[in-house]
Scaffold this motif. Sequence first.
Motif, PDB file in Angstrom:
ATOM      1  N   SER A 177       0.821  -1.212   0.000  1.00 55.13           N
ATOM      2  CA  SER A 177       0.000   0.000   0.000  1.00 55.13           C
ATOM      3  C   SER A 177       0.854   1.261   0.000  1.00 55.13           C
ATOM      4  CB  SER A 177      -0.922   0.001   1.220  1.00 55.13           C
ATOM      5  OG  SER A 177      -0.172  -0.164   2.413  1.00 55.13           O
ATOM      6  N   ASN A 178       2.166   1.137   0.259  1.00 56.74           N
ATOM      7  CA  ASN A 178       3.064   2.291   0.249  1.00 56.74           C
ATOM      8  C   ASN A 178       3.782   2.461  -1.086  1.00 56.74           C
ATOM      9  OD1 ASN A 178       2.577   3.071   2.963  1.00 56.74           O
ATOM     10  ND2 ASN A 178       3.913   1.413   3.656  1.00 56.74           N
ATOM     11  N   SER A 179       3.387   1.691  -2.068  1.00 56.41           N
ATOM     12  CA  SER A 179       4.023   1.758  -3.374  1.00 56.41           C
ATOM     13  C   SER A 179       3.718   3.093  -4.060  1.00 56.41           C
ATOM     14  CB  SER A 179       3.540   0.606  -4.254  1.00 56.41           C
ATOM     15  OG  SER A 179       4.016   0.742  -5.576  1.00 56.41           O
ATOM     16  N   ALA A 180       4.655   3.540  -4.894  1.00 52.66           N
ATOM     17  CA  ALA A 180       4.410   4.725  -5.713  1.00 52.66           C
ATOM     18  C   ALA A 180       3.387   4.440  -6.803  1.00 52.66           C
ATOM     19  CB  ALA A 180       5.720   5.198  -6.341  1.00 52.66           C
ATOM     20  N   LEU A 181       3.146   3.160  -7.067  1.00 50.36           N
ATOM     21  CA  LEU A 181       2.162   2.740  -8.064  1.00 50.36           C
ATOM     22  C   LEU A 181       0.839   2.409  -7.382  1.00 50.36           C
ATOM     23  CD1 LEU A 181       4.502   0.425 -10.164  1.00 50.36           C
ATOM     24  CD2 LEU A 181       3.825   2.776 -10.693  1.00 50.36           C
ATOM     25  N   PRO A 182      -0.279   2.623  -8.024  1.00 52.78           N
ATOM     26  CA  PRO A 182      -1.586   2.359  -7.398  1.00 52.78           C
ATOM     27  C   PRO A 182      -1.884   0.873  -7.306  1.00 52.78           C
ATOM     28  CG  PRO A 182      -1.883   3.035  -9.683  1.00 52.78           C
ATOM     29  CD  PRO A 182      -0.409   3.175  -9.392  1.00 52.78           C
ATOM     30  N   GLY A 183      -2.845   0.548  -6.452  1.00 55.42           N
ATOM     31  CA  GLY A 183      -3.364  -0.812  -6.380  1.00 55.42           C
ATOM     32  C   GLY A 183      -2.684  -1.728  -5.399  1.00 55.42           C
ATOM     33  N   GLY A 184      -1.732  -1.213  -4.639  1.00 59.33           N
ATOM     34  CA  GLY A 184      -1.033  -2.059  -3.681  1.00 59.33           C
ATOM     35  C   GLY A 184      -1.816  -2.249  -2.393  1.00 59.33           C
ATOM     36  N   SER A 185      -1.479  -3.313  -1.662  1.00 56.38           N
ATOM     37  CA  SER A 185      -2.166  -3.599  -0.402  1.00 56.38           C
ATOM     38  C   SER A 185      -1.279  -4.466   0.485  1.00 56.38           C
ATOM     39  CB  SER A 185      -3.490  -4.321  -0.666  1.00 56.38           C
ATOM     40  OG  SER A 185      -4.098  -4.713   0.549  1.00 56.38           O
ATOM     41  N   LEU A 186      -1.464  -4.300   1.783  1.00 62.64           N
ATOM     42  CA  LEU A 186      -0.806  -5.173   2.752  1.00 62.64           C
ATOM     43  C   LEU A 186      -1.808  -6.109   3.420  1.00 62.64           C
ATOM     44  CD1 LEU A 186       1.665  -2.581   4.289  1.00 62.64           C
ATOM     45  CD2 LEU A 186       2.287  -4.612   2.984  1.00 62.64           C
ATOM     46  N   ASN A 187      -3.025  -6.126   2.909  1.00 61.53           N
ATOM     47  CA  ASN A 187      -4.040  -7.060   3.400  1.00 61.53           C
ATOM     48  C   ASN A 187      -4.017  -8.329   2.546  1.00 61.53           C
ATOM     49  OD1 ASN A 187      -5.055  -5.231   5.360  1.00 61.53           O
ATOM     50  ND2 ASN A 187      -6.216  -4.177   3.768  1.00 61.53           N
ATOM     51  N   SER A 188      -4.343  -9.449   3.192  1.00 62.53           N
ATOM     52  CA  SER A 188      -4.428 -10.742   2.493  1.00 62.53           C
ATOM     53  C   SER A 188      -3.161 -11.027   1.696  1.00 62.53           C
ATOM     54  CB  SER A 188      -5.649 -10.776   1.565  1.00 62.53           C
ATOM     55  OG  SER A 188      -6.837 -10.537   2.289  1.00 62.53           O
ATOM     56  N   ILE A 189      -2.027 -10.767   2.323  1.00 59.76           N
ATOM     57  CA  ILE A 189      -0.740 -10.971   1.653  1.00 59.76           C
ATOM     58  C   ILE A 189      -0.608 -12.392   1.123  1.00 59.76           C
ATOM     59  CG2 ILE A 189       1.732 -11.294   2.167  1.00 59.76           C
ATOM     60  CD1 ILE A 189       1.650  -8.698   3.732  1.00 59.76           C
ATOM     61  N   TRP A 190      -1.042 -13.359   1.941  1.00 63.86           N
ATOM     62  CA  TRP A 190      -0.779 -14.747   1.563  1.00 63.86           C
ATOM     63  C   TRP A 190      -1.792 -15.334   0.582  1.00 63.86           C
ATOM     64  CZ3 TRP A 190       3.751 -16.585   1.583  1.00 63.86           C
ATOM     65  CH2 TRP A 190       4.695 -16.063   2.479  1.00 63.86           C
ATOM     66  N   SER A 191      -2.673 -14.468   0.065  1.00 63.89           N
ATOM     67  CA  SER A 191      -3.464 -14.905  -1.087  1.00 63.89           C
ATOM     68  C   SER A 191      -2.583 -14.946  -2.341  1.00 63.89           C
ATOM     69  CB  SER A 191      -4.640 -13.950  -1.316  1.00 63.89           C
ATOM     70  OG  SER A 191      -4.173 -12.637  -1.615  1.00 63.89           O
TER      71      SER A 191
END
Length: 699
Positions: A371-385
Amino acid sequence: MINLNRKLCILFCFAALSILITDKAFSAAVEDVKTCYATLNNDELTLGNSVISRTYKWNNGDLISASITDKKDKFTWQLSGSTPDCLFPGTGKAIDGNLQTRFVPSNASTPSYLAVSVTVRFNQLEVRRVFRIYPDCPAIACDFYLRGNIKAQWLTSIKQAGELRNIENNAAAKEGTAQATVMETLALPGKHWRLKAVEFFDITDRNNNLVQDYDQILYRGESKVRGNLLYASEILSDRSIFILKEAPTSDVQLAYPGFDYIAKFGSLQCVGIGLTPADLDSVKWTKCYGVVTGLSAGGEAGRLRALRNYQQRIRIHKPLRDDMVMMNTWGDRAQDSHISEKFILKDLVAAHRLGISHFQIDDGWQSGRSSNSALPGGSLNSIWSNPNYWKPDPQKFPNGLDPIVQLGKKLGIEICLWFNPSQDSSYTHWKDDAAALINLYKHYGICTFKIDGVQIVDKKGEVNFRRTLDSVMTVTNNEVVFNLDVTAGRRNGYHYFNEYGNIFLENRYTDWGNYYPHFTLRNLWQLSRYVPPQNLQIEFLNNSRNTDKYAPNDLLAPAKLSFDYGFALTMMAQPLAWMEATGLPETAFTSANNIKKYRGIQTAIHSGMIFPIGNEPSGTSWTGFQSSIGNKGYLLIIRENNNEKTSWLSTWLPGGRIVTLTSVLGDGKSYVTTTEPSGRLKCQLAVPNSYALYQYEIN
């Protein structure tokens, strides 16, 4: 298991244990631990070593403190408590008291100690206290473990003082008493005690005042104070007792009762064990917060040294592993937009030129987008999916990390990585997180990981997060270093999880105009009184960037100071080059010789006890640090932006002694001087915003 329903005496049996220890490296440790002991005789339990002794009434395992002795000062405080030291509301009478002792040998990260386990049962609740006794340490630590179940309320709402009656009798004096778990009780003799509670603050993205002291004296009414650390000092002597609550900072502790200590005439209590009855497991032991009790003589210097003596026992400091001048490119705010094989290879060469020992690739090396990426669409939720989340991004690193690691080895730079454990369902994926870290260690030899994004919202999450770290430490023979980030969220602060590595203290950026070197220096200076600076990563930035974010007449702006000066402010800690090396101006590389020379003495500096000297940094002060090793050590003298070419600095040197100061780095000249009776030292620096690092010897 030893039955204690009869009178007996338990002594630690070193002869039998030494037969089990085949590694010759343990032999010296065994000799040291011989000074640690636990005895039980005539219903009196005594714990101690060569410098401290503490006795308890056994009370069937529900211990009641009877005395505490400073063997060096040859003084004993007789404690008058008649009730158990620990309190768990809703429990009944203690039964099945049990005592066990074992020698815990040292490993790559933990020194040897004597573990004394006292287990007791209250109906369906079991309480285990594991005392850690280290050789020649003036403090005894106690870790708490609970198991079972209990139907009770361990937190109650507390009336404000204005809601209580005036005190006309003893019953009224007891109004407002809190119902909370109690980990430690000291029934101190007499009434003349001065208290100093120290509260700490992390979440450094939002806080820039990280230490707060509260001074009080004991009185008949209860005083409820916050802070991980409490000093109780006799007013009529120079003797002190300290209690350290091994827990996160007060603001973020679990099941927090609103304060950490209750103090009144004849009683000091450390409260808040960090869980509620709902957190208990009926089968497995749950580790709680802990408490350390120590003593000292010799005023403030003695108090600080006694605490630091204990803190240096928690984790072994190995120079080649733990001393570092690390570079992390995130400080230039490109986030992950620059991270790629091509960029990292180029930046490594520049970092080598500057004298960097560790290069840490922050968020963006992995296939998963955060979620801290310079690019959109990132997330730190459900990493192990995404099972490939923690594998190198094949687009950015088509050859994996192998070329990066190989160039690092060629240049003498250790490659390190950023990692964000999965928060899902209270870290239920802890095994997956551990496996990912272990795989990076085995495949690439990565030994240092920045652990970021942690959010401990319940006890289950804390337990599982600890399992991740413990699993990695076990597989890697305790050689891994975790840089534990304390910049945001509910994390572990300065006095908890210290056995795993060091602390990444703060994010500061010239891009937002919130980086001022004297801010960073002040935070380090204040923390260093109570936290070993060797355990803190402290940043210095590319001060040539974003000069337009500061007012032209701002005399304390980063660009008004030299790059070398910014680095020097971090030398007593673990310096963190919070920047891209390829973005530095050519003038910055003139500091390379000083950085490389510093690396040659970094271990010597960090081998001492480091405390602040001079005045609190403000941008205009004379200030600094002292690292003392017997009658030798190092002094870092810092002249901020002021008009005084000379100043007398308060130090921890003895008064009236001749001291030889040999210039090592900076703008100082070698000289010989005599300290004032108070220990103050005369210092000279010709220009503002300059420093001098000296090696000193007391003659």
